[in-house]
Design an enzyme around this catalytic site. Sequence first.
Site, short mmCIF file in Angstrom:
data_model
loop_
_atom_site.label_atom_id
_atom_site.label_comp_id
_atom_site.label_asym_id
_atom_site.label_seq_id
_atom_site.Cartn_x
_atom_site.Cartn_y
_atom_site.Cartn_z
N LEU A 73 32.33 46.89 45.05
CA LEU A 73 31.67 46.06 45.96
C LEU A 73 31.31 44.58 45.06
O LEU A 73 30.72 44.54 44.12
CB LEU A 73 30.40 46.69 46.13
CG LEU A 73 29.57 45.90 47.38
CD1 LEU A 73 30.31 45.78 48.48
CD2 LEU A 73 28.26 46.63 47.39
N TRP A 74 31.96 43.46 45.98
CA TRP A 74 31.25 42.29 45.56
C TRP A 74 30.00 41.81 45.87
O TRP A 74 29.61 41.64 47.21
CB TRP A 74 32.31 41.23 46.19
CG TRP A 74 33.66 40.78 45.64
CD1 TRP A 74 34.00 39.65 45.20
CD2 TRP A 74 34.80 41.71 45.23
NE1 TRP A 74 35.46 39.68 44.80
CE2 TRP A 74 36.00 41.02 44.84
CE3 TRP A 74 34.92 42.98 45.53
CZ2 TRP A 74 37.16 41.52 44.51
CZ3 TRP A 74 36.02 43.76 45.24
CH2 TRP A 74 37.18 43.04 44.89
N ILE B 296 30.91 47.62 40.62
CA ILE B 296 30.06 46.42 40.83
C ILE B 296 30.68 45.13 40.43
O ILE B 296 30.68 44.93 39.17
CB ILE B 296 28.59 46.38 40.73
CG1 ILE B 296 28.07 47.60 41.46
CG2 ILE B 296 27.89 45.09 41.21
CD1 ILE B 296 28.15 47.65 42.98
N LYS B 297 31.11 44.23 41.37
CA LYS B 297 31.33 42.99 40.76
C LYS B 297 30.18 42.11 41.01
O LYS B 297 29.66 41.87 42.28
CB LYS B 297 32.84 42.24 41.69
CG LYS B 297 33.18 41.02 41.03
CD LYS B 297 34.24 40.60 42.17
CE LYS B 297 34.55 38.88 41.69
NZ LYS B 297 35.45 38.41 42.41
N GLN B 298 29.91 41.31 40.07
CA GLN B 298 28.85 40.35 40.14
C GLN B 298 29.01 38.92 39.37
O GLN B 298 29.81 39.03 38.30
CB GLN B 298 27.51 40.98 39.78
CG GLN B 298 26.04 40.35 39.67
CD GLN B 298 25.90 39.77 41.26
OE1 GLN B 298 26.34 38.55 41.67
NE2 GLN B 298 25.40 40.55 42.12
#
Length: 382
Positions: A231-232, A268-270
Amino acid sequence: MLFLGCGALVALSSRDRVFGCNLLHSNIGSGKMSDSIMTLLGDDAAFLLEHESTTIDRQHLNLPGPDFVDRVVCQTDRNQRVVNQLARLFGHGRLAGTGYVSILPVDQGIEHSAGASFAPNPEYFDPENIVRLAMEGSCNAVASTFGVLGAVGRKYAHRIPFLVKINHNELLTYPNSYDQVMFGSVERAYDMGACAVGATIYFGSEESRRQIVEVAEAFEHAHELGMATVLWCYLRNSDFKTDKDYHTSADLTGQANHLGVTIQADIIKQKLPTNNGGFNAIKFGKTSPLVYSKLTSEHPIDLCRYQVANCYMGRAGLINSGGASSGASDLAEAVKTAVINKRAGGTGLISGRKAFQRPMNEGIELLNRIQDVYLDDSITIA
């Protein structure tokens, strides 16, 4: 899954010869910092490498490692097919068996327009060159659109893990709005042989609640079919800009991460945090003074660690984005981001524009230098 014993070192050396990389840069097991990494860090070397975190103790984190899938993923309710795909993802490329990942994302043709994305290097209008860059750069996976990956799926889906991005903000609707819409189905990604699906939620936007429901349902279905989920977790709201831009504040991005793992994103992409205090500046939502006095500091590694903490203390891996291409400084910026992510307890980097908006050989070199950070055992968790 590969483990970093002597056999793994031999396998990595062989793979590097195939992809034209030089593993000698990485100093695996040497305990000595690579001169090239020190040079790229420049004046920030001591600031980043000698920092000792006194915020969230590393002992509380579920840190990346060769046994991450066995130690962490196998405790979850993920079915065996999802576990297998995560093992495949963590077991591919130059970082195989380390617990870290290096992913090439190229969905900017939709998110930023094809012209803005590929004009600097028109060969990447051809989807095959996108996949080739990920393979020759020894990445764990390539992340892109249904169209890009579908165009060459039969040739490459069995050779490198595919991460299919299922929603986008196409930026041609005028006036622009902060929305993400589905571009295809989870079943289509499964039929393509994808290892994982990815999606973006614009937390804080007017459409965020609908996006949360859509992505949560899509991720549940992806898990049922045996695919991993990424998830972005981006923020989008014009009111998040006051005295500074709090779209990348540690407290707000940390909460976005926490919402992301709540809908069971595996990774998680952050964006890397650049400031803190978003809740207090915007005067919205709830927080605690302890977030700022005890759980974070002004140091970028501590700000990033708060992001990791919100990913269930690392049970879901945090990968930071590489950001836009700035030209000559890209290599140094990418290495600094990787050092911050690794020392904070993160799981890797997902870097696109810095790699594909330059000649392929330079893009490969940039991806390899990022990987060098994660392969260098002298760069430790703060």
